[in-house]
Structure formats: structure tokens, C-alpha cells
Design a protein around this motif. Sequence first.
Motif, PDB file in Angstrom:
ATOM      1  N   MET A   1       0.826  -1.206   0.000  1.00  0.00           N
ATOM      2  CA  MET A   1       0.000   0.000   0.000  1.00  0.00           C
ATOM      3  C   MET A   1       0.865   1.262   0.000  1.00  0.00           C
ATOM      4  SD  MET A   1      -2.887   1.482  -0.137  1.00  0.00           S
ATOM      5  CE  MET A   1      -4.039   0.124   0.045  1.00  0.00           C
ATOM      6  N   GLU A   2       1.991   1.206   0.748  1.00  0.00           N
ATOM      7  CA  GLU A   2       2.884   2.370   0.779  1.00  0.00           C
ATOM      8  C   GLU A   2       3.409   2.689  -0.613  1.00  0.00           C
ATOM      9  OE1 GLU A   2       3.126  -0.229   2.715  1.00  0.00           O
ATOM     10  OE2 GLU A   2       2.709   0.490   4.753  1.00  0.00           O
ATOM     11  N   ARG A   3       3.720   1.636  -1.376  1.00  0.00           N
ATOM     12  CA  ARG A   3       4.225   1.846  -2.723  1.00  0.00           C
ATOM     13  C   ARG A   3       3.159   2.470  -3.614  1.00  0.00           C
ATOM     14  NH1 ARG A   3       7.433  -3.051  -5.351  1.00  0.00           N
ATOM     15  NH2 ARG A   3       8.561  -2.597  -3.435  1.00  0.00           N
ATOM     16  N   LEU A   4       1.920   2.016  -3.448  1.00  0.00           N
ATOM     17  CA  LEU A   4       0.817   2.573  -4.238  1.00  0.00           C
ATOM     18  C   LEU A   4       0.604   4.043  -3.902  1.00  0.00           C
ATOM     19  CD1 LEU A   4      -1.579   2.219  -6.185  1.00  0.00           C
ATOM     20  CD2 LEU A   4      -2.945   1.500  -4.208  1.00  0.00           C
ATOM     21  N   LEU A   5       0.654   4.385  -2.620  1.00  0.00           N
ATOM     22  CA  LEU A   5       0.480   5.784  -2.209  1.00  0.00           C
ATOM     23  C   LEU A   5       1.615   6.655  -2.741  1.00  0.00           C
ATOM     24  CD1 LEU A   5      -0.788   5.361   1.464  1.00  0.00           C
ATOM     25  CD2 LEU A   5      -2.118   5.938  -0.574  1.00  0.00           C
ATOM     26  N   LEU A   6       2.824   6.092  -2.785  1.00  0.00           N
ATOM     27  CA  LEU A   6       3.951   6.839  -3.348  1.00  0.00           C
ATOM     28  C   LEU A   6       3.736   7.088  -4.831  1.00  0.00           C
ATOM     29  CD1 LEU A   6       6.744   8.093  -3.153  1.00  0.00           C
ATOM     30  CD2 LEU A   6       7.730   5.798  -3.441  1.00  0.00           C
ATOM     31  N   VAL A   7       3.255   6.069  -5.552  1.00  0.00           N
ATOM     32  CA  VAL A   7       2.959   6.226  -6.978  1.00  0.00           C
ATOM     33  C   VAL A   7       1.888   7.294  -7.172  1.00  0.00           C
ATOM     34  CG1 VAL A   7       1.949   5.094  -8.999  1.00  0.00           C
ATOM     35  CG2 VAL A   7       3.671   3.907  -7.639  1.00  0.00           C
ATOM     36  N   ALA A   8       0.844   7.255  -6.333  1.00  0.00           N
ATOM     37  CA  ALA A   8      -0.235   8.242  -6.438  1.00  0.00           C
ATOM     38  C   ALA A   8       0.289   9.649  -6.172  1.00  0.00           C
ATOM     39  CB  ALA A   8      -1.352   7.893  -5.462  1.00  0.00           C
ATOM     40  N   GLY A   9       1.142   9.797  -5.155  1.00  0.00           N
ATOM     41  CA  GLY A   9       1.704  11.110  -4.857  1.00  0.00           C
ATOM     42  C   GLY A   9       2.568  11.639  -5.977  1.00  0.00           C
ATOM     43  N   LEU A  10       3.395  10.785  -6.550  1.00  0.00           N
ATOM     44  CA  LEU A  10       4.238  11.195  -7.675  1.00  0.00           C
ATOM     45  C   LEU A  10       3.390  11.554  -8.888  1.00  0.00           C
ATOM     46  CD1 LEU A  10       7.076   8.526  -7.361  1.00  0.00           C
ATOM     47  CD2 LEU A  10       7.271  10.968  -6.887  1.00  0.00           C
ATOM     48  N   THR A  11       2.315  10.799  -9.117  1.00  0.00           N
ATOM     49  CA  THR A  11       1.411  11.091 -10.239  1.00  0.00           C
ATOM     50  C   THR A  11       0.760  12.454 -10.063  1.00  0.00           C
ATOM     51  OG1 THR A  11       0.955   8.729 -10.547  1.00  0.00           O
ATOM     52  CG2 THR A  11      -0.613  10.288 -11.508  1.00  0.00           C
ATOM     53  N   ALA A  12       0.320  12.751  -8.837  1.00  0.00           N
ATOM     54  CA  ALA A  12      -0.280  14.061  -8.571  1.00  0.00           C
ATOM     55  C   ALA A  12       0.720  15.181  -8.837  1.00  0.00           C
ATOM     56  CB  ALA A  12      -0.785  14.121  -7.122  1.00  0.00           C
ATOM     57  N   LEU A  13       1.969  14.991  -8.418  1.00  0.00           N
ATOM     58  CA  LEU A  13       3.012  16.003  -8.648  1.00  0.00           C
ATOM     59  C   LEU A  13       3.258  16.193 -10.136  1.00  0.00           C
ATOM     60  CD1 LEU A  13       5.266  17.854  -7.602  1.00  0.00           C
ATOM     61  CD2 LEU A  13       6.772  15.856  -7.551  1.00  0.00           C
ATOM     62  N   ILE A  14       3.323  15.106 -10.884  1.00  0.00           N
ATOM     63  CA  ILE A  14       3.559  15.191 -12.331  1.00  0.00           C
ATOM     64  C   ILE A  14       2.464  15.999 -13.007  1.00  0.00           C
ATOM     65  CG2 ILE A  14       3.607  13.832 -14.464  1.00  0.00           C
ATOM     66  CD1 ILE A  14       4.919  11.579 -12.750  1.00  0.00           C
ATOM     67  N   HIS A  15       1.224  15.718 -12.669  1.00  0.00           N
ATOM     68  CA  HIS A  15       0.108  16.408 -13.324  1.00  0.00           C
ATOM     69  C   HIS A  15      -0.033  17.843 -12.831  1.00  0.00           C
ATOM     70  CE1 HIS A  15      -1.831  13.246 -15.795  1.00  0.00           C
ATOM     71  NE2 HIS A  15      -1.141  12.454 -15.000  1.00  0.00           N
ATOM     72  N   LEU A  16       0.338  18.092 -11.602  1.00  0.00           N
ATOM     73  CA  LEU A  16       0.350  19.475 -11.111  1.00  0.00           C
ATOM     74  C   LEU A  16       1.317  20.312 -11.932  1.00  0.00           C
ATOM     75  CD1 LEU A  16      -0.109  21.779  -9.053  1.00  0.00           C
ATOM     76  CD2 LEU A  16       1.613  20.686  -7.601  1.00  0.00           C
ATOM     77  N   ILE A  17       2.532  19.811 -12.110  1.00  0.00           N
ATOM     78  CA  ILE A  17       3.551  20.567 -12.856  1.00  0.00           C
ATOM     79  C   ILE A  17       3.169  20.701 -14.319  1.00  0.00           C
ATOM     80  CG2 ILE A  17       5.959  20.517 -13.618  1.00  0.00           C
ATOM     81  CD1 ILE A  17       6.658  19.238 -10.940  1.00  0.00           C
ATOM     82  N   ASN A  18       2.594  19.658 -14.902  1.00  0.00           N
ATOM     83  CA  ASN A  18       2.189  19.730 -16.308  1.00  0.00           C
ATOM     84  C   ASN A  18       1.039  20.711 -16.532  1.00  0.00           C
ATOM     85  OD1 ASN A  18       4.124  17.883 -17.017  1.00  0.00           O
ATOM     86  ND2 ASN A  18       2.739  16.142 -17.065  1.00  0.00           N
ATOM     87  N   THR A  19       0.271  20.978 -15.484  1.00  0.00           N
ATOM     88  CA  THR A  19      -0.805  21.973 -15.595  1.00  0.00           C
ATOM     89  C   THR A  19      -0.265  23.392 -15.437  1.00  0.00           C
ATOM     90  OG1 THR A  19      -2.314  20.351 -14.625  1.00  0.00           O
ATOM     91  CG2 THR A  19      -3.103  22.606 -14.713  1.00  0.00           C
ATOM     92  N   VAL A  20       0.832  23.516 -14.714  1.00  0.00           N
ATOM     93  CA  VAL A  20       1.427  24.831 -14.449  1.00  0.00           C
ATOM     94  C   VAL A  20       1.906  25.503 -15.731  1.00  0.00           C
ATOM     95  CG1 VAL A  20       3.482  25.879 -13.377  1.00  0.00           C
ATOM     96  CG2 VAL A  20       2.030  24.368 -12.057  1.00  0.00           C
ATOM     97  N   ILE A  21       2.180  24.721 -16.769  1.00  0.00           N
ATOM     98  CA  ILE A  21       2.714  25.306 -18.002  1.00  0.00           C
ATOM     99  C   ILE A  21       1.779  26.350 -18.587  1.00  0.00           C
ATOM    100  CG2 ILE A  21       1.725  23.572 -19.552  1.00  0.00           C
ATOM    101  CD1 ILE A  21       4.374  23.725 -21.145  1.00  0.00           C
ATOM    102  N   TYR A  22       0.476  26.227 -18.333  1.00  0.00           N
ATOM    103  CA  TYR A  22      -0.453  27.234 -18.836  1.00  0.00           C
ATOM    104  C   TYR A  22      -0.223  28.575 -18.140  1.00  0.00           C
ATOM    105  CZ  TYR A  22      -2.672  22.919 -20.409  1.00  0.00           C
ATOM    106  OH  TYR A  22      -2.913  21.695 -20.969  1.00  0.00           O
ATOM    107  N   ALA A  23       0.103  28.551 -16.858  1.00  0.00           N
ATOM    108  CA  ALA A  23       0.419  29.785 -16.138  1.00  0.00           C
ATOM    109  C   ALA A  23       1.703  30.410 -16.664  1.00  0.00           C
ATOM    110  CB  ALA A  23       0.543  29.505 -14.635  1.00  0.00           C
ATOM    111  N   VAL A  24       2.611  29.575 -17.178  1.00  0.00           N
ATOM    112  CA  VAL A  24       3.861  30.093 -17.735  1.00  0.00           C
ATOM    113  C   VAL A  24       3.576  30.975 -18.954  1.00  0.00           C
ATOM    114  CG1 VAL A  24       6.074  29.453 -18.755  1.00  0.00           C
ATOM    115  CG2 VAL A  24       5.154  28.117 -16.877  1.00  0.00           C
TER     116      VAL A  24
END
Length: 277
Positions: A1-24
Motif C-alpha cells: 500500500m505504501e508503494r501505491l500511495l507513493l505512486v499516487a503522490g508522484l502522479t499528482a506532482l507530475i500532473h500538477l507541474i504539467n498543468t502549471v505550463i499554462y500559467a507560464v
Amino acid sequence: MERLLLVAGLTALIHLINTVIYAVRVAGVRTGRPATAMSIFNVVFLLSSTANMIQGPLMATIVEGTILAAGTLAAREQALAGLAQHIRLVLAAATLGTLLGFLGQRAFAHFFAAGVALFEQVGGSVPRLVCLLLCRPRWAGQLARRHALPYPPAVRPHDPPGRLPRGFLALNVLVTGIFTTGVLSALYAGALYPDYRASATMLASLVNGIAQVLFATVVDPTAARLTDHALQGQRPFADVQRMAFHLAATRLAGTVLAQFIFLPAAYLIRFVAVLIT
């Protein structure tokens, strides 16, 4: 479960940063230095690239564990159902990360506009800029606020797209949906048919390639054209704000769409994998 939560957290970070490009884009037009704003974003994008390198193998190990744990037919069906739920959790994390990026559009635009101002103050050196932000964050914030340009009112949720092409906004939903679930659907297809899981996994690049073609030929050029028109004074700055708002909103819708196309895409990939082997 810890590994799954880590994957989920990394996925959220990836999509957060990929959305930020519009603000750029907003910050680039506002400061008149879109290339500098994009260069600063590339430093932030290194976080997304690093997270992606970690997230992919971790998710693959979860799938491999599911395949190895499934002995009997009943156990295999139960394991597949559990894996599907795990992948849906990862997709939900992608939606959460995109939502955070969407809600923080104005703040991120301010951040990158301030970054452009600081970049000029440190003589155009990214390492020096990073050191300044890490070692003297309060002084850097004061300097950035002194030089950053004020922003017009933010776009409100009920504001219509205006003169923005509706087609490329709709296509952004589809492209984001494919990007979000492409690799995950391929991994699940490999779990559905373990004998062909290598072929199924490799087909993820084909699925994402189709989305990349649509993005590179329709979505990105249209957004770049609207940005250039604003820089040249042919469009008001509000149009760029509106474009960033609606691109982030359609990206958010795309991550929700991924939940619906995840299983159909997995079965399609499995079919193609069997067909070509």
C-alpha cells in the motif's frame, strides 16, 4: 500500500507541474519574456521528469506483483479487480494534481513572473537564481514583488471561452485523457494477458504517440498562435488568461475522462498485442 500511495503522490506532482505550463504562458506574455519564463519552467519541469522516472517502474512492480500472486483462476480475477482499483486511485491522483494546478493558476503565474524579474536581477544565471531562492527566500520574495508587474483581474469560472477556438479545447480533453491512462492501460493489459505483457507495455508508446501527434499539430500550435497574437498586441492579455484557464479546465476534464476510457483502452491494447504476436 505504501508503494501505491507513493505512486499516487508522484502522479499528482507530475500532473500538477504539467498543468502549471499554462500559467507560464500568462507570465511570459505579461512580462514580455515568454522564452525566459519557459526556461525557468524547465527547471521546475525537472521535478516532473524525475518523478516520472520513479513512478513508472514502481507502478510496473505493482503490476508484476499482481501477475505473480495470481495462482488459481479465482485468485487471478480477484487480483485483477484489485489492480484495477489501484490504477483508478492513481488516475484520481492525476485529477487531484491537475485540480491543484488549475486552482493555483493565478498564483503560479505570479510565481513565474516574479521568477523572470529575479532572473534578470541575477544576470541570467539559473544556478544563481536557485541558490537565491533556497538561501535567501525572503529577500528574493521582496525583490520579486518590487519588480513584478501587477496583474489584471483573474478569469472567473463562469467566464465563457470568448474568441478561443472551441475545437482545440475539446481536443485537449481527449489528448489529456489518452496521456493520463495510456501507460496505465497498457500495464493493465499486460496483467490481463501475462504471456503478451511485454508487447502490451510497448504499445503504450503507440497510444501516447497518437495523442502526441494531436497535441503537436492542433493543441499546442493554436495556443502558441494565441500567445503570439497577444504579444504582438493583436489580442488583449485577457485572452491569454482565458486560454490558460480553459486549457487547465479541459485538462482537468481529460483526467476524469481517463477513468472512463481506462478499461476499454486496456482491452484494446490487449487485442492489438495478441494480434501482432
